[in-house]
Design an enzyme around this catalytic site. Structure first.
Site, PDB file in Angstrom:
ATOM      1  N   TYR A 185       0.852  -1.190   0.000  1.00  0.00           N
ATOM      2  CA  TYR A 185       0.000   0.000   0.000  1.00  0.00           C
ATOM      3  C   TYR A 185       0.899   1.256   0.000  1.00  0.00           C
ATOM      4  O   TYR A 185       1.904   1.303   0.710  1.00  0.00           O
ATOM      5  CB  TYR A 185      -0.884  -0.033   1.244  1.00  0.00           C
ATOM      6  CG  TYR A 185      -1.747   1.183   1.381  1.00  0.00           C
ATOM      7  CD1 TYR A 185      -2.805   1.406   0.508  1.00  0.00           C
ATOM      8  CD2 TYR A 185      -1.484   2.131   2.363  1.00  0.00           C
ATOM      9  CE1 TYR A 185      -3.592   2.534   0.627  1.00  0.00           C
ATOM     10  CE2 TYR A 185      -2.270   3.263   2.478  1.00  0.00           C
ATOM     11  CZ  TYR A 185      -3.323   3.461   1.601  1.00  0.00           C
ATOM     12  OH  TYR A 185      -4.089   4.584   1.712  1.00  0.00           O
ATOM     13  N   ASP A 241      -0.547  -7.205   6.308  1.00  0.00           N
ATOM     14  CA  ASP A 241      -1.664  -6.287   6.106  1.00  0.00           C
ATOM     15  C   ASP A 241      -2.756  -7.094   5.400  1.00  0.00           C
ATOM     16  O   ASP A 241      -2.621  -7.455   4.227  1.00  0.00           O
ATOM     17  CB  ASP A 241      -1.190  -5.097   5.260  1.00  0.00           C
ATOM     18  CG  ASP A 241      -2.274  -4.050   5.067  1.00  0.00           C
ATOM     19  OD1 ASP A 241      -3.470  -4.407   5.107  1.00  0.00           O
ATOM     20  OD2 ASP A 241      -1.923  -2.874   4.840  1.00  0.00           O
TER      21      ASP A 241
HETATM   22  C1  PLP Z   1      -6.291   1.928   2.716  1.00  0.00           C
HETATM   23  C2  PLP Z   1      -5.209   0.987   3.101  1.00  0.00           C
HETATM   24  C3  PLP Z   1      -4.332   1.300   4.156  1.00  0.00           C
HETATM   25  C4  PLP Z   1      -4.391   2.614   4.911  1.00  0.00           C
HETATM   26  O1  PLP Z   1      -5.542   2.728   5.641  1.00  0.00           O
HETATM   27  P1  PLP Z   1      -6.206   4.139   6.092  1.00  0.00           P
HETATM   28  O2  PLP Z   1      -7.377   3.692   6.862  1.00  0.00           O
HETATM   29  O3  PLP Z   1      -6.529   4.881   4.838  1.00  0.00           O
HETATM   30  O4  PLP Z   1      -5.190   4.876   6.898  1.00  0.00           O
HETATM   31  C5  PLP Z   1      -3.365   0.368   4.483  1.00  0.00           C
HETATM   32  N1  PLP Z   1      -3.246  -0.799   3.811  1.00  0.00           N
HETATM   33  C6  PLP Z   1      -4.056  -1.109   2.793  1.00  0.00           C
HETATM   34  C7  PLP Z   1      -3.863  -2.413   2.069  1.00  0.00           C
HETATM   35  C8  PLP Z   1      -5.061  -0.236   2.399  1.00  0.00           C
HETATM   36  O5  PLP Z   1      -5.858  -0.554   1.362  1.00  0.00           O
END
Ligand code: PLP
Length: 385
Positions: free
Chosen positions: A104, A176
């Site tokens: 990301y 993630d």
């Molecule tokens: C959107 C996203 C983030 C960041 O999240 P926020 O809530 O916008 O701070 C991190 N990792 C992934 C894979 C995302 O899609």
């Protein structure tokens, strides 16, 4: 619901952490919109003192998310990036982190422009090849950090293989799990140590709240993260926690529909002559299909395409859809279309985008839970525009 491991996911989404409120019997967890808690006497209270440290609405969300990921402890944060920054507190100055080179954009920015100044060193590797992860590990490696599926090309990383490599080097695996959600993929069961989420996306699911979460099993890791979150302050507010909890109740239903619709959209686009290539892990020709089939319950709601007509065709298509709104973000009930070259990945240099497989003809679709027939009609109209 201290031990709910025998209950199915759909049941835990609605009940875990969500007993009726003990003070009133309220069936739905109230929004505890309070900063402080009146104490019975000095040093005597009901377990709450100040809402940065503890808040019952936030704790209900955390218990629910921990249960859904199959972990013992959950922590909520004010955004996905706050959760990612929070999990990164497990690496200190002098530590080394092996990180997947397909992350990301916000994580990439944090890991290249902020944390190196604090003495954390990063090695970037192609984590779809676990042997590259192994080669990059060294004595100071504390964390291995991956995403799967990745954004927007939906590359698949073998979570169990990476966990084994991390553990062989006394490091922890962080993943993630935003794109997969705990409904489709439960990384702790595959050997991961720390799961992070942007709950902004599928977990809350309605594009109305920014939030993040971390789930871990190890109490010592939880203590560290709880302490640093209280020290740095990136908590979720009670309303945001409440909205996220309400969204999580329908995660299973929504994901089933997202996956079914995305499968139909992917098959539809694969038949169109205007489309040069469809990237969807559910398609047998996707490079990560076999690993995805092994570690995920289904293939998710994101479909990425390269248009045959190049940049002009991609831009025209992204602006011509009506049901698919042109916008950042993903994972909501409504369909979204994005143009990664200038939108989600606009901050990456062109050669970096190309290396990730993102071209000027690439368009990303977050397929919502509308009627799939209506969505395909909308896409057909936009392709012919
Ligand atoms: C959107 C996203 C983030 C960041 O999240 P926020 O809530 O916008 O701070 C991190 N990792 C992934 C894979 C995302 O899609």
């Amino acid at each position: 619901m201290a031990d709910d491991r025998d209950l199915d996911f759909e049941t835990r989404a609605i009940h875990a952490g969500q007993e009726p409120d003990p003070s009133t019997g309220a069936t739905i967890t109230p929004v505890f919109q309070t900063v402080t808690y009146t104490q019975d006497g000095i040093g005597r209270n009901k377990g709450y003192e100040y809402s940065r440290g503890g808040n019952p609405t936030k704790e209900a969300l955390e218990a629910c998310l921990a249960s859904l990921e199959g972990g013992r402890h959950g922590l909520s944060y004010g955004s996905g990036m706050a959760a990612i920054a929070g999990a990164m507190q497990l690496a200190r100055a002098g530590d080394h982190v092996v990180v997947a080179d397909d992350l990301y954009g916000g994580s990439y920015r944090l890991f290249t422009q902020v944390l190196p100044d604090y003495g954390v060193e990063f090695s970037w590797v192609d984590a779809t090849r676990p042997e590259e992860v192994a080669k990059a590990c060294r004595a100071e490696t504390k964390l291995v950090w991956i995403e799967s599926p990745t954004n927007p090309m939906l590359r698949i990383v073998d979570v169990a293989a990476c966990a084994e490599i991390a553990h062989a080097h006394d490091a922890r695996l962080v993943i993630d799990n935003t794109f997969a959600t705990p409904y489709l993929q439960q990384p702790l069961a595959l050997g991961a140590d720390v799961v992070v989420h942007s709950t902004t996306k599928y977990v809350s699911g309605h594009s109305d709240v920014i939030g993040g979460a971390v789930v871990v099993d190890d109490p010592a890791v939880y203590e560290t993260l709880f302490f640093t979150r209280n020290a740095t302050g990136g908590i979720a507010g009670p309303w945001d926690a409440w909205l996220t909890l309400r969204g999580a109740k329908t995660l299973a239903l929504r994901m089933e529909r997202h996956c079914r619709n995305a499968g139909q959209v992917a098959a539809f686009l694969a038949r169109r002559s205007e489309v040069a290539r469809v990237w969807y892990p559910g398609l047998p020709d996707h490079p990560g299909h076999d690993v995805a089939a092994r570690q995920m319950k289904d293939f998710g709601g994101i479909v990425t395409v390269d248009l045959a007509g190049g940049a002009a065709a991609a831009r025209r298509f992204a602006e011509a859809t009506r049901l698919f709104s042109l916008g950042e973000s993903l994972g909501g009930v409504e369909s979204l279309v994005g143009y990664p070259w200038t939108m989600s990945h606009g901050a990456f240099p062109p050669e970096e985008k190309r290396r990730k497989g993102i071209g000027e003809a690439t368009v990303r679709l977050s397929v919502g839970i509308e009627s799939a027939d209506d969505l395909c009609d909308d896409l057909a109209r936009a392709l012919e525009a």
